[in-house]
Write a protein that holds these residues in place. Sequence first.
Motif, PDB file in Angstrom:
ATOM      1  N   GLY A  40      -4.785  -1.576 -11.114  1.00 42.13           N
ATOM      2  CA  GLY A  40      -3.413  -1.598 -11.627  1.00 42.13           C
ATOM      3  C   GLY A  40      -3.373  -1.427 -13.133  1.00 42.13           C
ATOM      4  O   GLY A  40      -2.534  -0.693 -13.666  1.00 42.13           O
ATOM      5  N   ARG A  41      -4.291  -2.103 -13.844  1.00 38.93           N
ATOM      6  CA  ARG A  41      -4.328  -1.966 -15.303  1.00 38.93           C
ATOM      7  C   ARG A  41      -4.742  -0.550 -15.714  1.00 38.93           C
ATOM      8  O   ARG A  41      -4.224  -0.009 -16.693  1.00 38.93           O
ATOM      9  N   ALA A  42      -5.677   0.040 -14.971  1.00 36.20           N
ATOM     10  CA  ALA A  42      -6.091   1.405 -15.266  1.00 36.20           C
ATOM     11  C   ALA A  42      -4.923   2.376 -15.084  1.00 36.20           C
ATOM     12  O   ALA A  42      -4.746   3.316 -15.875  1.00 36.20           O
ATOM     13  N   PHE A  43      -4.120   2.139 -14.067  1.00 38.15           N
ATOM     14  CA  PHE A  43      -2.963   2.988 -13.807  1.00 38.15           C
ATOM     15  C   PHE A  43      -1.962   2.891 -14.957  1.00 38.15           C
ATOM     16  O   PHE A  43      -1.390   3.906 -15.383  1.00 38.15           O
ATOM     17  N   ALA A  75      -0.113  -3.963  -7.665  1.00 33.80           N
ATOM     18  CA  ALA A  75      -1.445  -4.485  -7.345  1.00 33.80           C
ATOM     19  C   ALA A  75      -1.396  -5.994  -7.118  1.00 33.80           C
ATOM     20  O   ALA A  75      -2.018  -6.522  -6.178  1.00 33.80           O
ATOM     21  N   ALA A  76      -0.651  -6.710  -7.977  1.00 35.24           N
ATOM     22  CA  ALA A  76      -0.525  -8.166  -7.816  1.00 35.24           C
ATOM     23  C   ALA A  76       0.195  -8.506  -6.514  1.00 35.24           C
ATOM     24  O   ALA A  76      -0.187  -9.462  -5.810  1.00 35.24           O
ATOM     25  N   TRP A  77       1.227  -7.746  -6.192  1.00 38.02           N
ATOM     26  CA  TRP A  77       1.963  -7.940  -4.936  1.00 38.02           C
ATOM     27  C   TRP A  77       1.017  -7.766  -3.743  1.00 38.02           C
ATOM     28  O   TRP A  77       0.991  -8.588  -2.814  1.00 38.02           O
ATOM     29  N   ALA A  78       0.232  -6.700  -3.788  1.00 36.54           N
ATOM     30  CA  ALA A  78      -0.694  -6.443  -2.684  1.00 36.54           C
ATOM     31  C   ALA A  78      -1.718  -7.559  -2.549  1.00 36.54           C
ATOM     32  O   ALA A  78      -2.025  -8.011  -1.425  1.00 36.54           O
ATOM     33  N   GLU A  79      -2.249  -8.033  -3.661  1.00 36.97           N
ATOM     34  CA  GLU A  79      -3.239  -9.111  -3.595  1.00 36.97           C
ATOM     35  C   GLU A  79      -2.620 -10.396  -3.044  1.00 36.97           C
ATOM     36  O   GLU A  79      -3.274 -11.126  -2.296  1.00 36.97           O
ATOM     37  N   ARG A  80      -1.363 -10.675  -3.397  1.00 38.26           N
ATOM     38  CA  ARG A  80      -0.702 -11.874  -2.867  1.00 38.26           C
ATOM     39  C   ARG A  80      -0.549 -11.800  -1.355  1.00 38.26           C
ATOM     40  O   ARG A  80      -0.773 -12.777  -0.650  1.00 38.26           O
ATOM     41  N   PHE A  97       0.835  -1.204   0.000  1.00 38.76           N
ATOM     42  CA  PHE A  97       0.000   0.000   0.000  1.00 38.76           C
ATOM     43  C   PHE A  97       0.870   1.255   0.000  1.00 38.76           C
ATOM     44  O   PHE A  97       0.592   2.213  -0.733  1.00 38.76           O
ATOM     45  N   VAL A  98       1.921   1.238   0.811  1.00 39.00           N
ATOM     46  CA  VAL A  98       2.831   2.394   0.840  1.00 39.00           C
ATOM     47  C   VAL A  98       3.465   2.602  -0.533  1.00 39.00           C
ATOM     48  O   VAL A  98       3.604   3.738  -1.001  1.00 39.00           O
TER      49      VAL A  98
END
Length: 429
Positions: A284-287, A399-404, A219-220
Amino acid sequence: MIGKSARLRISNLLAPSGPQRALIVASFVSRVGNGLFNTAAVLYFTLVVHLPAARVGVGLTIAGLVGLLAGIPAGNLADRYGPRTVWLTSLAMQAATMAAFVFIHSWVTFTLIATLDRLAAAASGAAGGALIARAGGERPAAFRAKLRTFVNLGVVLGTLGAAFAISVNTRPAYTALILANAASFACAGLVALIGVPNYQPLPRPKEHHRWAVLSDRPFVSFAALYGAMGLQYQTVSLLLPIWLSAHTDAPRWTVAAVYAVNSGVCVLLQSRIGSRVETPRQGGRAFRLAGLLFLVSCPLMALTADVPAWVAPGLAIIAVCVHSLGEVWESSGGFALGFGLAPDHAQGQYQGFFGIAFDAGQALAPVVLTTAVLGLGHAGWLLLGAFFAALGAAGPPVAAWAERTRRSSHDTARATHGRPDEAPLPDTV
């Protein structure tokens, strides 16, 4: 037929629930006031109060930096005592500090009041973010996109209203703007008091602590990306107007057209696109898409210096259309990740930190854009576009890192307690 179609579009924009409608009305009213004041603020401080422009800049910088300190503490208060209470308190403080600007006569009092105003604004952002998360239900990012549509519209209307006071250019006219902005905060608070429920704090796990967000590295990381990408807002509002005035032969009305097009695109598309970006992965894709659009828009803006005067306005408008589309995707991605990665019981704390990251980027933007980009000319514009594209490309991996990390914590909770709601903080690593 046209009128019916327009009414249908407006009704679709309005949220179905009472609390959401109340938040939309409250935010719209306060942003009309912001548009009234912000457009003429510097002129009031310099031409009416007779403060040197350089000292006004220093005072606003001090206020902005001190204001960053309120984000996380105010968010913690919102999580502990309920977001509406803290939001209403911050609106009351903003009404009081704004009215106090009428009485300033020195740089010290100006800086003090501006600092208190920024502290209240930071608290408002943190508590307001938590309130949006609660009122938004299962789709807070989509609701935030709708809300931003009306926020943009409110700023536009306020800016148009401020033109009258600027044309009159008298102390009473500027005073009216200031008091109108103060009244807008009071009215927003009244609407929220009547129409928004007093949401009770959510249960917090034992492992929760006041600085938990700082342990959430994904998140940071995204907050830092979002703060840096925030330079794109001042690319249109600050950098491009200077470029058009100093480096092109475009007529002066081009700057006004740029502002109008930017606001129009955001108002028309924010809700439509934002409703399609809800999950962190979609965010993440939108970004990433936003970064690619900025990669296109920045060189187009630079090219306005290389075309005839009659072509420059059209090219600037095309560039701003592309850039504004990127802005909509960027903000939609920010909403999806900002809300989606924050635990429900700590939305205030997380939104407070998110606001700190964004405000820090906005504070650095004038220096970065006017020195690095303008100093390098065309190369600076190309580097700026590449910078935005690189930030956007980092969106999906973060985003993938955060979801993991959240999935891993969720699985640990199930193995340890049997129920995910008893898990330790699902957002720490």
